[in-house]
Design an enzyme around this catalytic site. Sequence first.
Site, mmCIF file in Angstrom:
data_model
loop_
_atom_site.group_PDB
_atom_site.id
_atom_site.type_symbol
_atom_site.label_atom_id
_atom_site.label_comp_id
_atom_site.label_asym_id
_atom_site.label_seq_id
_atom_site.Cartn_x
_atom_site.Cartn_y
_atom_site.Cartn_z
ATOM 1 C CG ASP A 11 -1.659 1.255 1.433
ATOM 2 O OD1 ASP A 11 -2.400 1.618 0.500
ATOM 3 O OD2 ASP A 11 -1.531 1.888 2.498
ATOM 4 C CG MET A 12 2.073 5.446 -1.952
ATOM 5 S SD MET A 12 1.859 6.306 -3.532
ATOM 6 C CE MET A 12 0.370 7.242 -3.207
ATOM 7 C CG ASP A 13 -1.628 7.546 0.225
ATOM 8 O OD1 ASP A 13 -0.764 8.413 0.043
ATOM 9 O OD2 ASP A 13 -2.473 7.223 -0.630
ATOM 10 C CG ASP A 167 -1.673 2.402 6.402
ATOM 11 O OD1 ASP A 167 -1.810 3.582 6.799
ATOM 12 O OD2 ASP A 167 -2.117 2.021 5.303
#
Length: 188
Positions: A11-13, A167
């Site tokens: 995931d990025m953010d 997250d």
Amino acid sequence: MYEGYDGLIFDMDGTILDTEPTHRKAWHEVLARYGLDFDERTVIGLNGSPTWRIAEVIIASHQSSLDPWALAAEKTATLKEMLFDTVRPLPLIDVVKAFKGRRPMAVGTGSEHAMAEVLLQHLELRDCFDAIVGADDVTRHKPEPDTFLRCAELIKVAPARCVVFEDADFGIQAAKAAGMDYVDVRLL
């Protein structure tokens, strides 16, 4: 530690990039224009969702008639203005760098594809990843498995041989639904 996997999906953010505070700041700025606000816990609970879906929830909580797509576009434009000055990699980027060139890797994000491309390029991390799947690349978003299944397809690794780094609860649900192992980075 992750040597047993053939593919790594991130995931990025909030997972590899510290963008969450800036996302919240952009929401506050845009909503203030309309005399609206949002409940932080509710929005955090929607992490991983496309921006328009978060806009729908905020609008519904105020019984407003704003268009969620227009509000999402306004928030994205505001975010772009401030993000490049504030975005920083998170410690998990060390895993990305350790596996660069050793395993196929992808980013599966609730952000738009173009935003992910630009942010990763800005931080000189784009070449670490073989594929990016953004919210606009799939029809069904996290907690549905489509984002991560598309990542696995693009990096040519069977879903069961991938590990997802996440997250957010929606992202973890998506990884489970995709038949992938996951690492909840909030516990690292």
